[in-house]
Design an enzyme around this catalytic site. Structure first.
Site, PDB file in Angstrom:
ATOM      1  N   SER A  81       0.869  -1.105   0.030  1.00 40.89           N
ATOM      2  CA  SER A  81      -0.001  -0.146   0.106  1.00 40.89           C
ATOM      3  C   SER A  81       1.010   1.133   0.115  1.00 40.89           C
ATOM      4  CB  SER A  81      -0.798   0.101   1.231  1.00 40.89           C
ATOM      5  OG  SER A  81      -1.286   1.193   1.476  1.00 40.89           O
ATOM      6  N   TYR A  97      -1.152  -1.627  10.078  1.00 37.40           N
ATOM      7  CA  TYR A  97      -1.433  -2.006   8.838  1.00 37.40           C
ATOM      8  C   TYR A  97       0.032  -1.313   8.198  1.00 37.40           C
ATOM      9  CZ  TYR A  97      -3.556  -1.319   4.280  1.00 37.40           C
ATOM     10  OH  TYR A  97      -4.003  -1.581   2.933  1.00 37.40           O
TER      11      TYR A  97
HETATM   12  N1  LIG Z   1      -8.353  -1.226  -1.114  1.00 32.14           N
HETATM   13  C1  LIG Z   1      -7.495  -0.129  -1.195  1.00 32.14           C
HETATM   14  O1  LIG Z   1      -8.023   0.912  -1.321  1.00 32.14           O
HETATM   15  C2  LIG Z   1      -6.301  -0.694  -0.909  1.00 32.14           C
HETATM   16  C3  LIG Z   1      -5.246   0.212  -1.042  1.00 32.14           C
HETATM   17  C4  LIG Z   1      -4.035  -0.145  -0.643  1.00 32.14           C
HETATM   18  C5  LIG Z   1      -3.623  -1.688  -0.516  1.00 32.14           C
HETATM   19  N2  LIG Z   1      -4.611  -2.424  -0.530  1.00 32.14           N
HETATM   20  C6  LIG Z   1      -4.326  -3.883  -0.069  1.00 32.14           C
HETATM   21  O2  LIG Z   1      -4.962  -4.740  -1.173  1.00 32.14           O
HETATM   22  C7  LIG Z   1      -4.884  -5.797  -0.716  1.00 32.14           C
HETATM   23  C8  LIG Z   1      -6.498  -6.332  -1.364  1.00 32.14           C
HETATM   24  O3  LIG Z   1      -7.481  -5.648  -0.615  1.00 32.14           O
HETATM   25  P1  LIG Z   1      -8.794  -5.205  -0.828  1.00 32.14           P
HETATM   26  O4  LIG Z   1      -8.674  -3.879  -0.693  1.00 32.14           O
HETATM   27  O5  LIG Z   1      -9.012  -5.737  -2.497  1.00 32.14           O
HETATM   28  O6  LIG Z   1      -9.841  -5.953  -0.004  1.00 32.14           O
HETATM   29  P2  LIG Z   1     -11.076  -7.012  -0.195  1.00 32.14           P
HETATM   30  O7  LIG Z   1     -11.545  -7.254   1.341  1.00 32.14           O
HETATM   31  O8  LIG Z   1     -12.155  -6.656  -1.131  1.00 32.14           O
HETATM   32  O9  LIG Z   1     -10.083  -8.276  -0.639  1.00 32.14           O
HETATM   33  C9  LIG Z   1      -9.352  -9.035   0.250  1.00 32.14           C
HETATM   34  C10 LIG Z   1      -9.629 -10.493   0.146  1.00 32.14           C
HETATM   35  O10 LIG Z   1      -8.603 -11.290   1.067  1.00 32.14           O
HETATM   36  C11 LIG Z   1      -9.452 -12.160   1.752  1.00 32.14           C
HETATM   37  N3  LIG Z   1      -8.745 -12.440   2.805  1.00 32.14           N
HETATM   38  C12 LIG Z   1      -8.802 -11.994   3.991  1.00 32.14           C
HETATM   39  N4  LIG Z   1      -8.029 -12.704   5.000  1.00 32.14           N
HETATM   40  C13 LIG Z   1      -7.443 -13.782   4.283  1.00 32.14           C
HETATM   41  C14 LIG Z   1      -6.645 -14.701   4.675  1.00 32.14           C
HETATM   42  N5  LIG Z   1      -6.214 -14.879   6.123  1.00 32.14           N
HETATM   43  N6  LIG Z   1      -6.423 -15.817   3.866  1.00 32.14           N
HETATM   44  C15 LIG Z   1      -6.632 -15.738   2.670  1.00 32.14           C
HETATM   45  N7  LIG Z   1      -7.466 -14.625   2.215  1.00 32.14           N
HETATM   46  C16 LIG Z   1      -7.924 -13.712   3.180  1.00 32.14           C
HETATM   47  C17 LIG Z   1     -10.803 -11.557   1.644  1.00 32.14           C
HETATM   48  O11 LIG Z   1     -11.584 -12.781   2.004  1.00 32.14           O
HETATM   49  C18 LIG Z   1     -10.949 -10.758   0.561  1.00 32.14           C
HETATM   50  O12 LIG Z   1     -11.438 -11.654  -0.397  1.00 32.14           O
HETATM   51  C19 LIG Z   1      -4.996  -5.919   0.839  1.00 32.14           C
HETATM   52  O13 LIG Z   1      -3.531  -6.457   1.053  1.00 32.14           O
HETATM   53  C20 LIG Z   1      -4.877  -4.334   0.974  1.00 32.14           C
HETATM   54  O14 LIG Z   1      -4.095  -3.874   2.109  1.00 32.14           O
HETATM   55  C21 LIG Z   1      -5.951  -2.143  -0.610  1.00 32.14           C
END
Ligand SMILES: NC(=O)c1ccc[n+]([C@@H]2O[C@H](COP(=O)([O-])OP(=O)(O)OC[C@H]3O[C@@H](n4cnc5c(N)ncnc54)[C@H](O)[C@@H]3O)[C@@H](O)[C@H]2O)c1
Length: 264
Positions: A141, A154
């Site tokens: 991130s 985080y």
């Molecule tokens: N959405 C944002 O704005 C954003 C920004 C920067 C970074 N991120 C990063 O992107 C990545 C994906 O997040 P997202 O925003 O798409 O969220 P999201 O919740 O839509 O998707 C995350 C997925 O990970 C799965 N998950 C959670 N814990 C788990 C585990 N222990 N084992 C296996 N799967 C697991 C969830 O079931 C979900 O399907 C994360 O690492 C998050 O920190 C997101």
């Protein structure tokens, strides 16, 4: 510089692929010609997404090394190989340091950082076996390079995964490997279910506020667009993948402030 010239006949595993950014990356990899396995702790959601986008689905809990090992074996058994591993499953960012319980702090680190460590430990040997190598992509991130209020756990997990990714990449080069690369994805806001999913955690208290992912203003990108950026970065061999140019100034100012410690 390690690049992925073609995604045809390549097998990719995307953790957290059932939703959000993972799903977007899975779709972009499929669009580029790869076979994709989405692995998620939410099995039902993984099955549904896999059906919609033409992927395979697997259950995994990335915080459990045994579960990640089982995932790898099952992918090798079914697909015969694995070329690209996207350690993307993640949670957070939750609350300020002072209001956060130790249980929550551990929960974030075990999934975000533990997931990347387990994914790299387990899959790296398979990638090194491939004649034409492969890539690991860790979804961090902007919080990896820019602290913001409410991102103590985080941001710690994300900064650590940038450090681990770059260290392992250095170590691969130092050992003479020129076929396996490690990249770090550092998005700002992307449309996803992260806030809702993080409310499913053990001991969640509905009265506590959840902070946003980071404090810098940015557009909210679509997951598929982020996926396309990842595919392009792998083609180009770009290991530090930023998705929101509007965050550059704030990151540069923070990094300059750190470096100014030399002037004191
Ligand atoms: N959405 C944002 O704005 C954003 C920004 C920067 C970074 N991120 C990063 O992107 C990545 C994906 O997040 P997202 O925003 O798409 O969220 P999201 O919740 O839509 O998707 C995350 C997925 O990970 C799965 N998950 C959670 N814990 C788990 C585990 N222990 N084992 C296996 N799967 C697991 C969830 O079931 C979900 O399907 C994360 O690492 C998050 O920190 C997101």
């Amino acid at each position: 510089m390690v690049k992925i010239d073609t995604f045809e006949n390549r097998v990719a595993v995307v953790t957290g692929g059932a939703s959000g950014i993972g799903r977007g990356i899975a779709e972009a990899l499929i669009g580029a010609g790869a076979t994709v396995v989405i692995a998620d702790v939410n099995e039902e959601s993984a099955q549904a997404t896999a059906k919609e986008i033409g992927a395979l689905a697997r259950h995994v809990d990335v915080s459990d090394p045994v579960s990640v090992d089982e995932l790898a074996k099952s992918v090798i058994e079914e697909c015969g190989r694995v070329d690209i591993v996207v350690n993307n499953a993640g949670v957070g960012p939750l609350e300020t340091f002072e209001s956060m319980s130790l249980q929550d702090f551990r929960w974030v680190l075990e999934i975000n950082l533990g997931g990347v460590i387990h994914g790299m430990k387990t899959f790296l040997p398979y990638l090194k076996e491939n004649e034409n190598g492969g890539y690991i992509v860790n979804t961090a991130s902007v919080a990896a390079v820019l602290p913001g209020e409410g991102t103590a756990a985080y941001g710690a997990s994300k900064a650590a995964m940038l450090s681990i990714g770059d260290t392992v990449d250095l170590e691969l080069r130092a050992a003479g490997n020129d076929t396996v690369g490690v990249a770090t994805l550092m998005p700002a806001m992307v449309r996803s279910n992260i806030t809702e999913n993080s409310r499913q955690r053990p001991g969640f208290d509905a009265d506590t506020d959840q902070t946003e992912d980071f404090q810098v203003e940015s557009r909210v990108l679509e997951p598929r667009d982020v996926g396309e950026m990842v595919v392009e970065a792998l083609r180009a061999g770009n290991r530090h993948i930023f998705t929101h140019p509007e965050t550059r100034e704030a990151i540069a100012a923070y990094q300059a402030d750190v470096i100014s410690g030399f002037d004191a």
